[in-house]
Design a protein around this motif. Structure first.
Motif, PDB file in Angstrom:
ATOM      1  N   HIS A 117     -10.482 -32.010  54.976  1.00  0.00           N
ATOM      2  CA  HIS A 117      -9.226 -31.285  54.773  1.00  0.00           C
ATOM      3  C   HIS A 117      -8.074 -32.251  54.540  1.00  0.00           C
ATOM      4  O   HIS A 117      -7.223 -32.048  53.678  1.00  0.00           O
ATOM      5  N   TRP A 118      -8.078 -33.334  55.309  1.00  0.00           N
ATOM      6  CA  TRP A 118      -6.960 -34.282  55.277  1.00  0.00           C
ATOM      7  C   TRP A 118      -6.979 -35.141  54.014  1.00  0.00           C
ATOM      8  O   TRP A 118      -5.970 -35.298  53.335  1.00  0.00           O
ATOM      9  N   GLN A 123      -8.192 -31.186  50.366  1.00  0.00           N
ATOM     10  CA  GLN A 123      -6.759 -31.478  50.351  1.00  0.00           C
ATOM     11  C   GLN A 123      -5.974 -30.338  49.706  1.00  0.00           C
ATOM     12  O   GLN A 123      -6.321 -29.867  48.623  1.00  0.00           O
ATOM     13  N   GLY A 124      -4.929 -29.879  50.399  1.00  0.00           N
ATOM     14  CA  GLY A 124      -4.076 -28.838  49.848  1.00  0.00           C
ATOM     15  C   GLY A 124      -4.599 -27.426  50.052  1.00  0.00           C
ATOM     16  O   GLY A 124      -3.948 -26.468  49.670  1.00  0.00           O
ATOM     17  N   VAL A 125      -5.796 -27.301  50.661  1.00  0.00           N
ATOM     18  CA  VAL A 125      -6.364 -25.973  50.926  1.00  0.00           C
ATOM     19  C   VAL A 125      -6.047 -25.600  52.374  1.00  0.00           C
ATOM     20  O   VAL A 125      -6.249 -26.394  53.280  1.00  0.00           O
ATOM     21  N   LEU A 141     -13.809 -25.543  61.263  1.00  0.00           N
ATOM     22  CA  LEU A 141     -13.074 -24.431  60.666  1.00  0.00           C
ATOM     23  C   LEU A 141     -11.595 -24.798  60.609  1.00  0.00           C
ATOM     24  O   LEU A 141     -11.004 -25.182  61.614  1.00  0.00           O
ATOM     25  N   ILE A 142     -11.023 -24.720  59.412  1.00  0.00           N
ATOM     26  CA  ILE A 142      -9.579 -24.919  59.225  1.00  0.00           C
ATOM     27  C   ILE A 142      -9.010 -23.603  58.721  1.00  0.00           C
ATOM     28  O   ILE A 142      -9.418 -23.117  57.663  1.00  0.00           O
ATOM     29  N   LEU A 143      -8.101 -23.013  59.473  1.00  0.00           N
ATOM     30  CA  LEU A 143      -7.495 -21.743  59.055  1.00  0.00           C
ATOM     31  C   LEU A 143      -5.982 -21.846  59.192  1.00  0.00           C
ATOM     32  O   LEU A 143      -5.487 -22.371  60.195  1.00  0.00           O
ATOM     33  N   ASP A 266     -10.960 -20.152  51.421  1.00  0.00           N
ATOM     34  CA  ASP A 266     -10.911 -20.410  49.980  1.00  0.00           C
ATOM     35  C   ASP A 266     -11.994 -21.386  49.539  1.00  0.00           C
ATOM     36  O   ASP A 266     -12.364 -21.420  48.366  1.00  0.00           O
ATOM     37  N   LEU A 267     -12.440 -22.218  50.493  1.00  0.00           N
ATOM     38  CA  LEU A 267     -13.272 -23.364  50.130  1.00  0.00           C
ATOM     39  C   LEU A 267     -14.264 -23.673  51.237  1.00  0.00           C
ATOM     40  O   LEU A 267     -13.938 -23.568  52.430  1.00  0.00           O
TER      41      LEU A 267
END
Lengths: 330, 330
Positions: A117-118, A123-125, A141-143, A266-267
């Protein structure tokens, strides 16, 4: 600012100093002592840390480590490190050595998701799942742009979404989990049951001067029924190996469809050994995913290979320190 | 402070004024005009709003509405409101009428989850799923004490976790979703296929003075193959109806196990018609859940009936306005 990033695994441990933007300044890797007791494992890790840090002052320590663990206090009991199986207080030990600075830990799969993610494919999601498909199947999980912990720091266990209620037993005690179907060793075992002979000449002779029979013998001697070999054989056209990859893709596609419906991501990024297989894995995955994720919002999800390599675990560990409350909100 | 809370459904619409703590001061309910066109539906809703609000100034408007919708802008196209199926800009219309105050909307199942977290069975729990099992199967996700939106405001669609890859087709276009198995009409259809005759004397005579044959005739006349009737018949001991409830419990238990592994929730609340069935639903649900959720963290999850009644939708709508960024962070 210097961050000490630590990536603890059953095969190897890696340690790095990074700057505030997570760029690695210096790093060291060493094999994890196999069969060592708790203190032997700690001394090996400590020696690696001392070599890396030297006299440099450290502003924070981030750790990724195999689970399970108590979180956020960080008493770890990695499945593949027998010496720590009864629980080792790695965070408390690090706090003794690095007093006055934050020491933070998360599951290694969660650290990888934070890293993607970073600085990786995410990136950007704002809403994504970072997965690892290898000896196990894990994730983070990134929300809403933030790492999700869940009630006990265990959010992200996508490997234990049930994809086949009548499926094989899982190491978690349940059965039919994604991990029970799609982890490398389970896939290899399934392929052997179907008649797969690892490294048969279907993979093509290593040396064109060998007879087919000689080549077959050579393959059999050197081949092992592993996920890696399975991917090699599938790439060479072995039909059972291809069927095993289809099976992995099917299970992954189902679990990702379910996870997308529940979390509206999204991803999804996929790292780990099996993700190296390219279309052999991603095509059947996409086919199943698109069959099941058909609502307006869920049909948008993209599944891509993870972008970061070997250093992802270290980058994720550093993110726990320098990523602000995006990656650390216990 | 007065909040206008609106709960829009295919069968009825409810409107209330609440205070800042979500307590309902006054409310009105009216049937949704069936077969009305877009403006007819809007006029009926507006009339209900005018009756409720009177001359009272309003500090914010919260709306729960059946999905799908674009979010957060709130162009709604509820599946069971044909007049709005092409998309109705309900938030824009409300903004025209209530200028200068926030107008916020979410899916009705998400509003119910927010309500249960705020004032129901989930009070004090940071990580939970609020579910509704009725004509559909929906839900909302609260993680880290905050309502999770996902990329498009659609997080919480637990009804589309795939529980049976070979299962029945689902309204979403996929197949084998929890909703395709466990929604009331699907369960009733399954039971009829198995030979269920709704309201047969296995449910016991309504009037002990009737002969068994008279009672049977009376039942058949009045009974319909609905989820509600199925629950009634199961409670009366009809074996096919009991099997249908077992099937619902199995599907719910599987989906909840998967969701717990992915999101590490402490609690799942279940509301909606089918949740009234008590042990007939919850016992098979628990049995399947405990078979699959066996990791240290996931075995902790509790599943309980939702605590709020008919007003839950209105309370959830009010939460979007007065719950701060816990329930509103688009």
């Amino acid at each position: 600012m210097a961050v000490l990033a630590i990536d603890i695994g059953g095969t190897k441990c890696a340690v790095a100093l990074t700057d505030a933007s997570g760029d690695i300044l210096t790093s060291e890797v060493a094999p994890t002592p196999s069969g060592g007791d708790a203190e032997t494992l700690w001394r090996a890790l400590w020696s690696l840390i001392e070599t890396t840090v030297g006299a440099e002052p450290v502003d924070g320590v981030g750790v990724g480590c195999g689970g399970p663990m108590t979180w956020p206090d960080g008493v770890v009991a990695p499945l593949n490190m027998p010496g720590w199986r009864d629980g080792f207080p790695v965070v408390a030990r690090l706090r003794e050595r690095f007093p006055g600075v934050p020491v933070r830990i998360h599951n290694d799969a969660i650290a990888l998701a934070a890293a993607e993610h970073w600085k990786g494919a995410g990136q950007g999601v704002d809403d994504m799942i970072g997965m690892v498909v290898s000896t196990g199947v894990g994730g983070g999980l990134i929300l809403g742009g933030r790492l999700i912990n869940g009630g006990t720091g265990n959010a992200g266990h996508i490997g234990h979404i049930v994809v086949d209620p009548a499926g094989p037993p899982c190491g978690c005690g349940g059965n039919g989990c994604l991990e029970a179907v799609a982890r490398g060793p389970a896939l290899a075992a399934w392929a052997v049951e179907q008649g797969w002979v690892p490294g048969t000449p279907a993979a093509g002779p290593v040396n064109p001067e060998l007879s087919e029979r000689e080549a077959a013998a050579l393959y059999r001697e050197n081949a092992r029924a592993t996920g890696r070999q399975l991917a090699t054989d599938a790439a060479a056209g072995d039909q059972i190996a291809v069927a095993a990859m289809n099976r992995a893709g099917w299970a992954l596609g189902l679990a990702i469809a379910s996870a997308t419906h529940l979390c509206d991501v999204d991803l999804v990024t996929i790292g780990g050994g099996l993700s190296q297989s390219g279309p052999l894995l991603f095509e059947p995955l996409e086919e199943t995913l698109r069959t099941h994720a058909r609502m307006g919002f869920s049909s948008r999800v993209r599944v891509v290979p993870a972008a970061l390599g070997q250093e992802a675990g270290l980058i994720g560990a550093a993110a726990l320190i320098v990523g602000g409350d995006r990656y650390w909100s216990p």
